[in-house]
Motif scaffolding. Structure first.
Motif, mmCIF file in Angstrom:
data_model
loop_
_atom_site.group_PDB
_atom_site.id
_atom_site.type_symbol
_atom_site.label_atom_id
_atom_site.label_comp_id
_atom_site.label_asym_id
_atom_site.label_seq_id
_atom_site.Cartn_x
_atom_site.Cartn_y
_atom_site.Cartn_z
ATOM 1 N N ALA A 179 -4.251 8.567 -8.745
ATOM 2 C CA ALA A 179 -3.291 7.743 -8.179
ATOM 3 C C ALA A 179 -2.042 8.586 -7.639
ATOM 4 O O ALA A 179 -1.692 9.572 -8.422
ATOM 5 N N PRO A 180 -1.507 8.095 -6.718
ATOM 6 C CA PRO A 180 -1.867 7.065 -5.909
ATOM 7 C C PRO A 180 -2.932 7.296 -4.868
ATOM 8 O O PRO A 180 -3.170 8.511 -4.511
ATOM 9 N N PRO A 181 -3.833 6.334 -4.458
ATOM 10 C CA PRO A 181 -5.081 6.884 -3.758
ATOM 11 C C PRO A 181 -4.450 6.992 -2.094
ATOM 12 O O PRO A 181 -3.518 6.408 -1.834
ATOM 13 N N TYR A 182 -5.332 7.918 -1.781
ATOM 14 C CA TYR A 182 -5.005 8.469 -0.282
ATOM 15 C C TYR A 182 -5.258 6.990 0.702
ATOM 16 O O TYR A 182 -6.349 6.504 0.686
ATOM 17 N N GLU A 183 -4.115 6.722 1.348
ATOM 18 C CA GLU A 183 -4.206 5.723 2.398
ATOM 19 C C GLU A 183 -3.727 6.108 3.606
ATOM 20 O O GLU A 183 -2.629 6.074 3.981
ATOM 21 N N PRO A 184 -4.684 6.713 4.765
ATOM 22 C CA PRO A 184 -4.184 7.246 5.850
ATOM 23 C C PRO A 184 -4.033 5.938 6.588
ATOM 24 O O PRO A 184 -4.239 4.779 6.306
ATOM 25 N N GLU A 185 -2.999 6.190 7.865
ATOM 26 C CA GLU A 185 -2.694 5.242 8.649
ATOM 27 C C GLU A 185 -3.832 4.568 9.082
ATOM 28 O O GLU A 185 -4.881 4.938 9.493
ATOM 29 N N GLY A 186 -3.783 3.112 9.212
ATOM 30 C CA GLY A 186 -4.699 2.295 9.762
ATOM 31 C C GLY A 186 -5.932 2.248 8.751
ATOM 32 O O GLY A 186 -7.007 1.550 9.268
ATOM 33 N N LEU A 187 -5.969 2.477 7.605
ATOM 34 C CA LEU A 187 -7.059 2.300 6.756
ATOM 35 C C LEU A 187 -7.190 0.699 6.629
ATOM 36 O O LEU A 187 -6.477 -0.176 6.502
ATOM 37 N N ASN A 195 -10.150 1.204 -3.161
ATOM 38 C CA ASN A 195 -9.300 2.339 -3.891
ATOM 39 C C ASN A 195 -8.412 1.940 -4.778
ATOM 40 O O ASN A 195 -8.060 2.702 -5.830
ATOM 41 N N ARG A 196 -7.351 0.789 -4.425
ATOM 42 C CA ARG A 196 -6.252 0.696 -5.553
ATOM 43 C C ARG A 196 -7.004 0.059 -6.834
ATOM 44 O O ARG A 196 -6.661 0.224 -7.907
ATOM 45 N N LEU A 197 -8.028 -0.908 -6.600
ATOM 46 C CA LEU A 197 -8.753 -1.231 -7.938
ATOM 47 C C LEU A 197 -9.299 -0.141 -8.646
ATOM 48 O O LEU A 197 -9.405 -0.113 -9.907
ATOM 49 N N GLY A 198 -9.997 0.967 -7.961
ATOM 50 C CA GLY A 198 -10.408 1.889 -8.603
ATOM 51 C C GLY A 198 -9.386 2.727 -9.417
ATOM 52 O O GLY A 198 -9.617 3.238 -10.547
ATOM 53 N N ALA A 199 -8.301 2.930 -8.794
ATOM 54 C CA ALA A 199 -7.057 3.615 -9.663
ATOM 55 C C ALA A 199 -6.665 2.887 -10.833
ATOM 56 O O ALA A 199 -6.343 3.390 -11.940
ATOM 57 N N LEU A 200 -6.630 1.469 -10.571
ATOM 58 C CA LEU A 200 -6.168 0.526 -11.853
ATOM 59 C C LEU A 200 -7.233 0.717 -12.903
ATOM 60 O O LEU A 200 -6.901 0.663 -14.242
#
Length: 267
Positions: A179-187, A195-200
């Motif tokens: 975390a934080p998960p990589y979130e490129p623009e336009g994801l 990916n956010r649930l995975g990090a949690l």
């Protein structure tokens, strides 16, 4: 007027469905949705994509650590790698990493960690696209739910990351690695949610490890505890307590809404 402590901006003190109870209730719901998304990715083109790059021996770790390795310059250090893989045989884990190195998808670092090669980065860009396509199909018709969950998960991660920087924070090595998960623009929102649930999930994994360590267990001994044993139940309750912090970022009503939205997503 005194300045409001930064963490207090996230905290809600409603007593209904308190955070420690919610932590225990939401964990299996998060697991279900996350696993559904990952399986859809595997069956919806991920397995075929993996074979093009050499199969699981070349891509398995890339998929597992995608949210860090897909970032430009993204690195998994040795301690993070060990924490994420804490329940696996270390010798097998090292051989698995060796296979990825041999396939040219990752480069080993002196500290025992690794980073993606150019070939690995190409795979990661493609797996992100696969996950965008399959989550759009899997959760079609649930755009509002996905958007609400993305926003809620973002607040939870923000709290957890902020708390991790506090001087008295307990170590959370797996969460720190992912975390934080990589979130490129336009994801795509579906990939954000996945990916956010995975990090949690890694935040809870660290809480669980801290709970069984405090109870005097090792990786081996805790795995041997039957689920119904009082000692095992006590460890799970302590896990809920340690994992509860981020859920103070939601009101009691929002906690209920998160549970409802997760339950309503197909998968």
């Amino acid at each position: 007027m005194p300045t409001e402590p930064l963490l207090d901006r996230f905290v809600n003190h409603d007593v209904g469905l308190p955070p420690h109870r919610f932590a225990g209730l939401v964990a299996p719901a998060i697991d279900r949705v996350f696993v559904a998304g990952m399986l859809a990715g595997r069956d919806g083109g991920g397995a075929e994509l993996s074979q093009r790059y050499g199969g699981p021996a070349a891509t398995g770790l890339l998929v597992e650590f995608r949210t860090r390795l897909a970032a430009p310059g993204g690195v998994i250090d040795g301690s993070g790698f060990a924490a994420v893989t804490r329940y696996r045989n270390p010798a097998v884990t090292r051989r698995n990493l060796d296979k990825h190195v041999a396939h040219g998808t990752v480069v080993r670092r002196p500290d025992g960690g690794f980073t993606a090669t150019e070939r690995g980065a190409d795979f990661l860009a493609e797996i992100y696209q696969v996950h965008a396509e399959v989550t759009e199909e899997l959760w079609a018709g649930h755009d509002d739910r996905v958007a609400r969950l993305v926003e809620a998960a973002g607040r939870l991660l923000a709290y957890a990351l902020l708390r991790a920087d506090e001087p008295d924070a307990e170590p959370a090595p797996a969460f720190a690695a992912m975390a934080p998960p990589y979130e490129p623009e336009g994801l795509a929102p579906g990939v954000q949610l996945l990916n956010r649930l995975g990090a949690l999930r890694y935040h809870r994994a660290d809480a669980h490890a801290a709970a069984w360590t405090a109870a005097g267990h090792t990786v081996t001994s805790v795995a041997e505890l039957p689920l119904g044993l009082p000692e095992r139940r006590a460890i799970e309750q302590e896990t809920d307590r340690r994992a509860a912090g981020p859920y103070t970022a939601l009101t009691a009503q929002e906690r209920l809404e998160v549970l409802a939205d997760l339950a309503a997503l197909p998968g």
